[in-house]
Design a protein around this motif. Structure first.
Motif, short mmCIF file in Angstrom:
data_model
loop_
_atom_site.label_atom_id
_atom_site.label_comp_id
_atom_site.label_asym_id
_atom_site.label_seq_id
_atom_site.Cartn_x
_atom_site.Cartn_y
_atom_site.Cartn_z
N CYS A 84 -12.98 -9.10 -3.42
CA CYS A 84 -13.62 -8.57 -4.63
C CYS A 84 -13.42 -9.58 -5.76
O CYS A 84 -12.29 -9.97 -6.06
CB CYS A 84 -13.00 -7.23 -5.00
N CYS A 97 -11.23 -7.66 -8.77
CA CYS A 97 -9.82 -7.25 -8.69
C CYS A 97 -9.05 -8.01 -7.62
O CYS A 97 -7.86 -7.78 -7.44
CB CYS A 97 -9.71 -5.75 -8.47
N CYS A 117 -16.07 -2.09 -3.72
CA CYS A 117 -14.66 -2.41 -3.53
C CYS A 117 -13.85 -1.11 -3.48
O CYS A 117 -14.01 -0.24 -4.34
CB CYS A 117 -14.19 -3.27 -4.69
ZN ZN Z 1 -12.31 -4.75 -6.61
#
Ligand code: ZN
Ligand code: ZN
Length: 444
Positions: free
Chosen positions: A26, A29, A46
């Motif tokens: 991702c 994050c 995600c």
């Molecule tokens: Zn993420």
């Protein structure tokens, strides 16, 4: 003619329970998830932060190709017809879209013309041309020169294409002068609205994961990547250009698209700070100097951003006053404050706060470009209202400073590394993190 490559055919991540899935990181994050094969129209999110890991699956390159050609034709038509016209005191002026350049350079505001034409026409034209080139390569079934390098340029262009913001800017400009002059909308403006809608549809139809898979083979460099933990914790990076996940030790460049990567961009917080400081300084002249100068029957009246809002309020146009107030005063100040606060907390990731901080960043990033409304209002009015001392509008120095504030805060948001908001040890999304299946849902 359609070339179809299943995203799971070359998958290289094996889990005990499933067949081969692909590891994706991702970009917001830094979580590593396993991406299963998507059905047409499905996209993956995600499991930790909810960011869309992929767009809606679009195996067919014909659709985006057709829409991109139609959008480019609509943009071409904008330049073929007149755009808007006004008349007051028996004189009038018809404006073509391309007149912006001549009108603003004549007022010594060439920079404003460059910004407006780049964001509304040049960047979209470049984006569409490259997209047509890439889709043609896929349709032809053979690589075309420089296709990988060109594909890398597309996504960074997306936030800078502002046809939707420009349309709102034109509407605000028209409402601002409708009490002073009679206004007519011409075919060029209709073509621009069509172009803007087609542009939106074209960008929705691009599935970057499938596009990259067909343009460049995915390198076999992700065998050791484990899903269900952060990429940083295992020395893995996701390429910002093509989204390939790979072990950082293998070299300073992405093995697929050759883009340079950084494992962890804590050093960039200082860059974000510097850009925020620049935007704050530029916001002072943006408010002190007039953004436009209105001449009516020989009398010139300068107008600042706040003065413009008050003027609209006194005239009873409170909805437009609210739009300008929010876009030009509330949004820039809150964006600078929010990004500043995120830079402070980025050094201390907090598991319980990661989601709310991420949401704050996304809102800040999404609304920032709408501050350009006032810049487009000034550019449109200065191009349209040209009747000498009877009635004319020209830009003021404040608009350049204000445009700088918007552009610099957008770059500041781009430089901010959202991965810093998430701790390596943050396991906030439930007990099943080691299986790491992305949330799957249908989209239009
Ligand atoms: Zn993420
Ligand atoms: Zn890459």
């Amino acid at each position: 003619m359609t070339t179809s490559i299943s995203t799971s055919d070359k998958s290289d991540v094996e889990t005990p329970t499933t067949a081969r899935l692909r590891a994706v990181v991702c970009r917001e994050c830094d979580w590593v998830a396993a991406l299963p094969q998507r059905a047409e129209g499905q996209r993956a999110s995600c499991p930790r932060c909810g960011h869309h890991l992929t767009e809606a699956a679009q195996r067919d390159a014909q659709k985006p190709l057709a829409w991109a050609i139609a959008t480019l034709v609509a943009l071409g038509l904008v330049f073929c017809f007149s755009f808007l016209s006004f008349s007051a005191y028996g004189v009038g002026h018809v404006m073509a879209f391309g007149d912006t350049w001549h009108a603003l350079t004549a007022d010594d505001y060439g920079t404003l013309a460059v910004v407006m034409l780049a964001f509304t026409a040049a960047f979209p034209a470049l984006y569409l041309s490259v997209l047509i080139y890439l889709c043609s390569a896929i349709q032809l079934g053979r690589p075309l020169p420089a296709q990988v390098a060109l594909a890398r340029t597309l996504r960074p262009l997306e936030p800078w294409m502002m046809s939707d913001v420009f349309i709102v800017g034109v509407l605000v400009a028209l409402i601002k002068i409708v009490s002073l002059a009679s206004i007519q909308v011409h075919t060029g403006f209709i073509a621009f609205c069509v172009f803007s809608v087609c542009m939106l549809r074209t960008s929705q139809l691009i599935d970057w994961t499938s596009l990259w898979d067909r343009l460049a083979p995915r390198p076999d460099a992700s065998k050791d990547i484990r899903t269900g933990m952060s990429a940083r914790a295992q020395g893995v990076v996701a390429c910002r250009g093509c989204d390939t996940a790979f072990v950082a030790d293998h070299g300073p460049r992405c093995p697929r698209c050759n883009k340079r990567h950084r494992l962890h961009r804590i050093d960039r917080v200082q860059l974000t700070w510097a850009l925020l400081a620049t935007a704050t300084l530029a916001y002072i002249p943006a408010n002190l100097y007039p953004v436009l100068l209105t001449t009516q029957l020989g009398n010139s009246e300068p107008q600042t951003i706040a003065g413009g809002v008050l003027h609209l309020l006194h005239a009873g146009d409170w909805p437009i006053a609210a739009v300008i107030f929010i876009a030009s005063i509330v949004v820039p100040i809150s964006k600078i404050a929010a990004l500043g606060w995120l830079c402070v907390v980025a050094r201390r990731p907090h598991a319980a706060a990661s989601h709310s901080r991420m949401r704050l960043f996304r809102v800040t990033e999404k609304i920032g470009r709408w501050s350009m409304i006032d810049v487009f209002v000034v550019a449109t009015l200065a191009t349209l209202v040209q009747a000498g001392s009877l009635m004319s509008i020209s830009p003021g120095p404040g608009v350049i400073a204000f445009g700088l504030v918007v552009i610099v805060t957008m770059i500041a948001a781009h430089t901010f590394d959202t991965r810093l908001l998430w701790s390596d040890r943050t396991h906030t999304w439930g007990p099943a993190e080691t299986s790491a299946y992305p949330a799957h849902h249908s989209s239009a």
